[in-house]
Structure formats: C-alpha cells, structure tokens
Design a protein around this motif. Structure first.
Motif, PDB file in Angstrom:
ATOM      1  N   GLU A   8       1.028  -1.378   0.028  1.00  0.00           N
ATOM      2  CA  GLU A   8       0.071  -0.117   0.000  1.00  0.00           C
ATOM      3  C   GLU A   8       0.780   1.423   0.084  1.00  0.00           C
ATOM      4  O   GLU A   8       0.561   2.155  -0.598  1.00  0.00           O
ATOM      5  N   MET A   9       1.933   1.149   0.624  1.00  0.00           N
ATOM      6  CA  MET A   9       2.884   2.176   0.490  1.00  0.00           C
ATOM      7  C   MET A   9       3.279   2.564  -0.599  1.00  0.00           C
ATOM      8  O   MET A   9       3.555   3.805  -1.195  1.00  0.00           O
ATOM      9  N   GLY A  10       3.539   1.374  -1.513  1.00  0.00           N
ATOM     10  CA  GLY A  10       4.288   1.622  -2.699  1.00  0.00           C
ATOM     11  C   GLY A  10       3.085   2.406  -3.635  1.00  0.00           C
ATOM     12  O   GLY A  10       3.433   3.255  -4.548  1.00  0.00           O
ATOM     13  N   ALA A  16       1.189   9.327  -5.468  1.00  0.00           N
ATOM     14  CA  ALA A  16       1.788  10.784  -5.063  1.00  0.00           C
ATOM     15  C   ALA A  16       2.586  11.219  -6.389  1.00  0.00           C
ATOM     16  O   ALA A  16       2.368  12.405  -6.710  1.00  0.00           O
ATOM     17  N   ALA A  17       3.191  10.276  -6.957  1.00  0.00           N
ATOM     18  CA  ALA A  17       3.977  10.955  -8.267  1.00  0.00           C
ATOM     19  C   ALA A  17       2.997  11.150  -9.494  1.00  0.00           C
ATOM     20  O   ALA A  17       3.198  12.031  -9.916  1.00  0.00           O
ATOM     21  N   GLU A  18       1.732  10.176  -9.416  1.00  0.00           N
ATOM     22  CA  GLU A  18       0.596  10.836 -10.458  1.00  0.00           C
ATOM     23  C   GLU A  18       0.286  12.015 -10.204  1.00  0.00           C
ATOM     24  O   GLU A  18      -0.271  12.791 -11.133  1.00  0.00           O
ATOM     25  N   ALA A 178       3.053   4.190   9.959  1.00  0.00           N
ATOM     26  CA  ALA A 178       3.726   2.764  10.427  1.00  0.00           C
ATOM     27  C   ALA A 178       3.273   1.633   9.657  1.00  0.00           C
ATOM     28  O   ALA A 178       2.038   1.892   8.954  1.00  0.00           O
ATOM     29  N   LYS A 179       3.760   0.821   9.753  1.00  0.00           N
ATOM     30  CA  LYS A 179       3.451  -0.665   8.704  1.00  0.00           C
ATOM     31  C   LYS A 179       2.926  -1.553   9.854  1.00  0.00           C
ATOM     32  O   LYS A 179       3.401  -1.800  10.989  1.00  0.00           O
ATOM     33  N   GLU A 207      -5.278   7.503   2.261  1.00  0.00           N
ATOM     34  CA  GLU A 207      -6.432   6.938   2.545  1.00  0.00           C
ATOM     35  C   GLU A 207      -6.757   6.024   1.109  1.00  0.00           C
ATOM     36  O   GLU A 207      -7.324   4.988   1.427  1.00  0.00           O
ATOM     37  N   GLU A 208      -6.650   6.859   0.041  1.00  0.00           N
ATOM     38  CA  GLU A 208      -6.830   6.080  -1.106  1.00  0.00           C
ATOM     39  C   GLU A 208      -6.038   4.754  -1.217  1.00  0.00           C
ATOM     40  O   GLU A 208      -6.498   3.896  -1.698  1.00  0.00           O
ATOM     41  N   ALA A 209      -4.736   4.751  -0.799  1.00  0.00           N
ATOM     42  CA  ALA A 209      -3.898   3.688  -0.989  1.00  0.00           C
ATOM     43  C   ALA A 209      -4.187   2.650   0.242  1.00  0.00           C
ATOM     44  O   ALA A 209      -3.901   1.367  -0.119  1.00  0.00           O
ATOM     45  N   GLY A 210      -4.609   3.043   1.327  1.00  0.00           N
ATOM     46  CA  GLY A 210      -4.613   1.994   2.439  1.00  0.00           C
ATOM     47  C   GLY A 210      -5.836   1.153   2.202  1.00  0.00           C
ATOM     48  O   GLY A 210      -6.820   1.326   1.511  1.00  0.00           O
TER      49      GLY A 210
END
Ligand SMILES: NC(=O)C1=CN([C@@H]2O[C@H](COP(=O)(O)OP(=O)(O)OC[C@H]3O[C@@H](n4cnc5c(N)ncnc54)[C@H](OP(=O)(O)O)[C@@H]3O)[C@@H](O)[C@H]2O)[C@H](O)CC1
Ligand SMILES: [K+]
Length: 488
Positions: A8-10, A16-18, A178-179, A207-210
């Motif tokens: 999810e962090m990836g 973020a890059a997009e 945190a992971k 939140e979108e990635a999580g």
C-alpha cells in the motif's frame, strides 16, 4: 490509526507521483529525517556507519550519509551490490553523495559507531543470503546502536516475520504511516523506538492507497461505545449471560462475569449447572445466578429477550454440552472462548454453519492453540502473517476473530483488521483471557457491534493491565478498567 502495508505504501508513492509530487523530494525528506534522528539521538557518536542496499531504502541511506557529512559527522559508507546498478531516485541519491563507499562484505562493526541500516525496507522480497545473515548477527552481537530506515532490514513490513535474520534496532524511522510489521511480533521487538515522519504525501492519497489494517485504538471504536446518560436504566444497559462450568470450575466464568459488570452491562447472570449453584452463590454479590442444567432450560431462559449477549467457554468444559449450548445461542450476540472453541475442534464446519448467513455477531477469541484447532489449514500456512490468518478465519467463520497473543489481531469478515499493541507483558497471567471475554461480552450486551466490541475489549484489557501494573493477577484487572466515558 491507519497502517500501510509495504504494498500500500508503494501504491501511495505511485499515486503521489501521479499527482505531481516529486518522488526524489520524498526521498530527500526521508533521508533527512534519518540524519536528523541520528544527530538528535547520538550527538556524541564517533562515526556513522551507513549500510546502503540496492533499492530506494539504500537511496534514503545515501541522502542521510551526505547530510551527516555536511553536519560534520565522520561517515563510513558501505553498499550492497554494485552502486552503479542503482536506478531512479536511488541512483540520483548515490550520485549526489560525495562519500566513497566500500562493499558491505568489508564491514566490521566498531565500538563508538552508530549504524544506519538502509539495506532493505518495504521492498524486501525473500530471505536474506547467508552472508547478510552473518553480517547482521555480527552487528547485533556488537550491540552498537542501529537506526533502521523504514524497517529493520530482514523484517517483513507486512507480517513482522524475520526473513533469515534482522537487525535489532534501537530506533526505527519510518515515513508517513507505520506498517503492520512494526507492531506484529517479532518485528516489534526489532524496531526499538518507532518514529513516524511526515515526508509530504497528502492524507487523501494515504487513505486511497490504504486498506484494512489499523493499529487498535480508540479512533476505531470510541464512537461505538455505550454512553451513560441520566436516563440509563439497568435494563437499557443490557443483560449479559455468562455460562459457568461445574462446582470446581466456576472461577473462570466468575472472572468473565465481574469484568462484564465492570464494563457497564446493566445486569450479569452466571448460568450454572445446579450442582455448582451453592459454590458460586457464596462467591458473587452483584452478579446474579441462574441454574441452567441443560438445553431445554437454556431455551426457556432465552425466551427472555432482554438477555442481550452471552459469554461461553471459560471453564465450561469441552464436549457435547458446549456444542448444544452454542447451537442454542448461535443467533445471539456471543463471545465464544476457550472450551467453547475447543469443543468444535473435531467439527469446525458445524460451528461455521451455525454462524453463517447473518450479520457477524459472534466474537471468537482463540489463542494460538485454539486457533489451530478451528482453522488448522490457515494456521499451518507459513506464507501468510497473523493478520491475514485472522482475516481468512473471520471470513470462513462469519465471525469476528480475535486472535490472541502478545500481538493480538482482531479481524472481521469484511476485511477490517486491527493490530493491538498496548498489552504489557505482565498481562499474560492465568485468567486474563477470561476477563477479556467478559469485557467484550459486557460491551456486546450494551449494543456495541461485534468488531468494535472486540477491538475495544482488547484495548481496554491492555489499558487495565497497564493501570494495575506489574504483578497483577486477573482478579485485579476489572478494578483497573478505565471509565468508558474517558475513552476517546
Ligand atoms: N513514501 C515512502 O515511504 C518512501 C519510501 N522510500 C524508501 O523506499 C523504500 C522502498 O524502496 P524499494 O526500492 O521499493 O525497496 P527496498 O529498497 O526496500 O528493496 C528493494 C531492493 O532490494 C532487493 N532485495 C529485496 N529482497 C532482497 C533480499 N532478500 N536479498 C537481496 N536483495 C533483495 C530488491 O532486489 P530484487 O531482485 O528483488 O528486485 C531491490 O533491489 C522504503 O522502505 C523507504 O525507505 C523513498 O525513499 C521515499 C518515499
Ligand atoms: K532498513
């Protein structure tokens, strides 16, 4: 608190890059968070030994190394593999670093140095090589302080498992969130103190990635806790039924019952076999007593719809009677613990059939051995971590699964996962689980939904143990439960 798995962090990095966020800027802030931690924590260190890996974790290391050099620290740099093969941001960070490095194979820990572990973070994919395991054990034995970048290398950010070997860090500096591996065992013990630095990824992207992983805490359940109002009547605060074993086995159920009452259930009744009634009557005051010899008596009792939740298992005895009682209780809010779980070891599918088809309203509270009895195939799967085991179990059982341990995990069939990390070691004491079952039962009785009741139960149990202090016995726990109105 939302946790992000490495995957999810990836995803958050990509999103973020997009959205136009400069990924190298993220790496610079990550590296600077590490160098700042070094300077703050070890102002008297003789040297920083920075160990850089072949990915972006290594990139963070190169940034930190250069920043420390600029701050006047003596820095020794070591790289895993040929740094000329680095790609992307890590390559850029390497090129911006003015320190000549040596192969990591040449590294020997020395007194007075602080090690910055930037070998692997989120991208750890497989067990470490023997040579790396050896290096890590040398560093751990030397006992010089290690600052881990993102994760102690060798720890899986998803499962907290050790992949061959892992640094025992004094501090871990992670980024944004945190992971799971920071809180699951043994990962938690390798992290030392955990600091989470904001490197500039917006909350909406996280939140979108999580997904479903959370650190258990009041943000997950406070709004679902019962609120006491001036008009609260004992019947409105629910009626909890706790099933006791025979005359020589009623202590566990009494612990559950007391905990349920302390958690705020308006009424608590211990349902006892008739031959235990006298013994139990001598031991209880506010808790009521009811003789329930068999399923017929139970069915009759269950006609009282004010009975709003039940605890079955502590000290109850394993066998046919437990299975029959669970069958009668299966449609009601229920905490199934201990013997209640073990009674279905030979026929777990019978339990799952009883619980299927409705909104999840049962909380199963297995420890490791009980979990393996109900879900042998899931327990034996070494490829997945504790959260995923609990989630699969919850889905199969259509119940909330609270998988106990020093890193208790609570999972719901819909995929929500909470990792509990507030339990002090002295909570592992006889009868502690009986109290936990009673706390959860007390909350269910007051109408708290099953997932929230289980999360709140685990957290309150840990808080009570902290308040009671080292040397507590299970009897002390209910008296140290924090007031629900103060939980926020
Ligand atoms: N938003 C953020 O949190 C940011 C984090 N950053 C840092 O980036 C890392 C993650 O970087 P990534 O490149 O994805 O992964 P790693 O550096 O952890 O590791 C990948 C490389 O390691 C190799 N690898 C993996 N496992 C092993 C192993 N057992 N033995 C040897 N080599 C291994 C892998 O090689 P492959 O052959 O598998 O491709 C990669 O070369 C994160 O942890 C943060 O520290 C960013 O700096 C900023 C944003
Ligand atoms: K690391």
């Amino acid at each position: 608190m939302l946790l992000l798995t490495p995957e999810e962090m990836g995803r958050a990095d990509r999103l973020a890059a997009e959205s136009g966020i400069d990924s190298y800027g993220l790496m610079i802030r990550a590296g600077h968070a590490v160098s700042a931690a070094f300077l703050r924590l070890y102002p008297a260190a003789l040297r920083a030994d920075v160990l850089c890996g072949p990915g972006n974790n290594g990139g963070d290391g190169y940034i930190a190394a250069e920043a420390l050099k600029q701050a006047g620290v003596e820095v020794a740099l070591f790289h895993l593999g040929d740094p000329e093969n680095l790609k992307g941001d890590a390559r850029r960070a390497f090129q911006a670093c003015s320190i000549d490095g040596k192969p990591v194979e040449d590294y020997r820990p020395a007194a007075g140095a602080v090690i910055i572990d930037a070998l692997f973070g989120a991208g750890l994919q497989r067990p470490l090589s023997d040579a790396l395991c050896m290096l890590i054990s040398q560093v751990n034995e030397a006992a010089e302080p290690v600052i881990a970048v993102d994760l102690p290398s060798g720890i899986s950010g998803l499962t907290g498992k050790v992949q061959g070997a892992a640094f025992s860090a004094a501090h871990t500096v992670t980024f944004m969130r945190a992971k799971p591996g920071h809180f699951l065992l043994p990962g938690r013990e390798h992290c030392g103190r955990l600091d989470v630095f904001d490197i500039g990824i917006p909350q909406r992207i996280l939140e979108e990635a999580g997904g479903g992983h959370h650190l258990n805490g009041p943000d997950l359940f406070a709004s679902a806790l019962p609120a006491l109002t001036a008009s609260s009547h004992k019947f409105r605060r629910g009626h909890l039924g706790v099933f006791s074993g025979g005359p020589s086995a009623s202590g566990a159920a009494r612990l559950s019952a007391t905990a349920g009452l302390r958690t705020g259930a308006g009424l608590v009744t211990l349902a006892v076999p008739p031959n235990a009634a006298m013994v139990v009557a001598n031991q209880v005051t506010a808790v009521m007593l009811k003789a329930v010899p068999d399923v017929a008596a139970l069915d009759e009792w269950l006609e009282d719809k004010r009975l709003s939740a039940f605890v079955l298992g502590p000290g109850f005895g394993v066998g046919e009677k437990a299975r029959a009682f669970v069958s009668a209780l299966a449609s009601r809010p229920l905490v199934l613990d201990a013997d209640g779980i073990s009674s279905f070891a030979d026929e777990p599918d019978a339990l799952f059939a009883l619980l299927s088809g409705a909104d999840p309203h049962c909380v199963l509270t297995p420890h490791e051995g009980e979990f393996a009895r109900l879900f042998p195939d899931i327990a034996a799967d070494d490829n997945i971590g504790k959260p995923e085991k609990a989630r699969r179990a919850a889905e199969r059982a259509n119940a909330i699964v609270l998988y106990k341990g020093a890193d208790t995990v609570i999972a719901a069939p819909d995929g929500r996962i909470a990792i509990n990390a507030n339990a002090p070691p002295w909570l592992a004491t006889a009868g502690s689980g009986d109290v936990l079952a009673g706390i959860i039962g007390g909350l269910l009785a007051q109408g708290t939904p099953a997932f929230e009741a289980a999360c709140a139960g685990a957290w309150l149990h840990g808080q009570a143990a902290k308040r009671a202090g080292e040397g507590l016995t299970a009897e002390d726990l209910p008296n140290h439960l924090p007031p629900l109105s103060g939980v926020s």
